[in-house]
Design a protein around this motif. Sequence first.
Motif, PDB file in Angstrom:
ATOM      1  N   PRO A   1       0.832  -1.212   0.000  1.00  0.00           N
ATOM      2  CA  PRO A   1       0.000   0.000   0.000  1.00  0.00           C
ATOM      3  C   PRO A   1       0.861   1.255   0.000  1.00  0.00           C
ATOM      4  O   PRO A   1       1.981   1.264   0.510  1.00  0.00           O
ATOM      5  CB  PRO A   1      -0.797  -0.129   1.301  1.00  0.00           C
ATOM      6  CG  PRO A   1      -0.728  -1.577   1.667  1.00  0.00           C
ATOM      7  CD  PRO A   1       0.604  -2.066   1.174  1.00  0.00           C
ATOM      8  N   ALA A   2       0.322   2.322  -0.575  1.00  0.00           N
ATOM      9  CA  ALA A   2       1.016   3.607  -0.618  1.00  0.00           C
ATOM     10  C   ALA A   2       0.108   4.682  -0.042  1.00  0.00           C
ATOM     11  O   ALA A   2      -1.058   4.803  -0.450  1.00  0.00           O
ATOM     12  CB  ALA A   2       1.419   3.965  -2.039  1.00  0.00           C
ATOM     13  N   VAL A   3       0.618   5.442   0.901  1.00  0.00           N
ATOM     14  CA  VAL A   3      -0.118   6.564   1.475  1.00  0.00           C
ATOM     15  C   VAL A   3       0.249   7.807   0.683  1.00  0.00           C
ATOM     16  O   VAL A   3       1.428   8.180   0.615  1.00  0.00           O
ATOM     17  CB  VAL A   3       0.218   6.753   2.962  1.00  0.00           C
ATOM     18  CG1 VAL A   3      -0.589   7.915   3.544  1.00  0.00           C
ATOM     19  CG2 VAL A   3      -0.047   5.472   3.732  1.00  0.00           C
ATOM     20  N   ILE A   4      -0.743   8.467   0.065  1.00  0.00           N
ATOM     21  CA  ILE A   4      -0.470   9.605  -0.801  1.00  0.00           C
ATOM     22  C   ILE A   4      -1.169  10.863  -0.289  1.00  0.00           C
ATOM     23  O   ILE A   4      -2.247  10.786   0.316  1.00  0.00           O
ATOM     24  CB  ILE A   4      -0.914   9.332  -2.254  1.00  0.00           C
ATOM     25  CG1 ILE A   4      -2.435   9.132  -2.332  1.00  0.00           C
ATOM     26  CG2 ILE A   4      -0.190   8.121  -2.817  1.00  0.00           C
ATOM     27  CD1 ILE A   4      -2.961   9.013  -3.755  1.00  0.00           C
ATOM     28  N   SER A   5      -0.536  12.001  -0.512  1.00  0.00           N
ATOM     29  CA  SER A   5      -1.159  13.307  -0.261  1.00  0.00           C
ATOM     30  C   SER A   5      -1.641  13.823  -1.607  1.00  0.00           C
ATOM     31  O   SER A   5      -0.817  14.130  -2.479  1.00  0.00           O
ATOM     32  CB  SER A   5      -0.151  14.277   0.361  1.00  0.00           C
ATOM     33  OG  SER A   5       0.301  13.793   1.614  1.00  0.00           O
ATOM     34  N   TYR A   6      -2.958  13.917  -1.773  1.00  0.00           N
ATOM     35  CA  TYR A   6      -3.539  14.164  -3.099  1.00  0.00           C
ATOM     36  C   TYR A   6      -4.406  15.411  -3.110  1.00  0.00           C
ATOM     37  O   TYR A   6      -5.135  15.700  -2.152  1.00  0.00           O
ATOM     38  CB  TYR A   6      -4.383  12.951  -3.507  1.00  0.00           C
ATOM     39  CG  TYR A   6      -4.839  12.990  -4.957  1.00  0.00           C
ATOM     40  CD1 TYR A   6      -3.926  12.772  -5.984  1.00  0.00           C
ATOM     41  CD2 TYR A   6      -6.161  13.233  -5.287  1.00  0.00           C
ATOM     42  CE1 TYR A   6      -4.322  12.797  -7.310  1.00  0.00           C
ATOM     43  CE2 TYR A   6      -6.576  13.254  -6.617  1.00  0.00           C
ATOM     44  CZ  TYR A   6      -5.651  13.037  -7.617  1.00  0.00           C
ATOM     45  OH  TYR A   6      -6.048  13.068  -8.940  1.00  0.00           O
TER      46      TYR A   6
END
Length: 338
Positions: A157-162
């Motif tokens: 999983p990747a935690v992204i700031s979008y």
Amino acid sequence: MTRPTARVLALLEILQAGGTHTASDLAERLGVDERTVRRYADHLLDLEVPVESVRGRYGGYRLAPGFRMPPLMLTDEEALAVLLGLVAGRRAGLVSTSREAAETAAAKVRRVLPKALASRLGALFATTDFTSPGREVPTPEAAVMLRLAEATRQQQPAVISYTDRTGRRSERTVHPYGLVAHSGRWYVTGTDSASRELRTFRLDRIAQVRIAHGTFAVPEGFQPADVVLTSLAATPWRHEVAVAVQGTADEVRARLPRGIGGIVSIEPDVGDGADWVLVRLRAERLDWVPGVLAGLALPFVVREPAQLRDIVRAWTDRIAGCAAATSPQEAIAAWGPR
């Protein structure tokens, strides 16, 4: 490795690690005899790689002090492909680097090319001009792209700031199934843990990426490119444009900017038996559409939206006014307020 060239390059890689290596040690690591090692060393010398032969009990082979990187062993076509790839990739928005990074990378490649080839390629780029891409395409940060690629390959999983298209910012965890480059932009598609739905995100709208713990499985037969294209087709836009154009599908497609819309053959609206197609496209603004229609140089009928007719009419009045103008002041007056 079975090819001699591959073993020669493997020898160079070993020597670049530093130190002096005996012929017997090199022979064992390369899977050849000592006589062949000496032949490979001579081959590197022929390529102007400074291999030194050290005599004595602790002798062997080493690279001359101060040697850093050998000339790139590229053919003319390979070198041209590398340099053009840097230039074209940057202009198309596919290279997630600054203009300076692309230029310094190209300069480093040129520096390690053989002089004759570097001179020829320098002449090519000095005498070549590139047309404008027509629009600035935002490119993702290199760190964002590389981290997402790592998460995709490792199925983590990747935690992204979008930041979405409305400007709303959020942090979410994504299961990245694949990266896709389309029309100058990069996308990642996968399951959004918040909604548990399949989503597509533009990489240039991602500020930060952090790889999280855990793993996931990619659905069998998953095609990232198909998912991204389907997602983009379903994106809501302010205007749905439909214009009937006289001409064959191939004729209209050749004149229509690539990727701007879809084309469907329709029955002719007049009794002359001419071919007509329906061009459909989506747009946030309509002010650029008249120029596209004029560029077709074919008869057309605006089907929807009705307001596009007024915009086309105003645009043609401005063009006609500028065509009749004989001074800058008259042209400015004909064009009207911006």
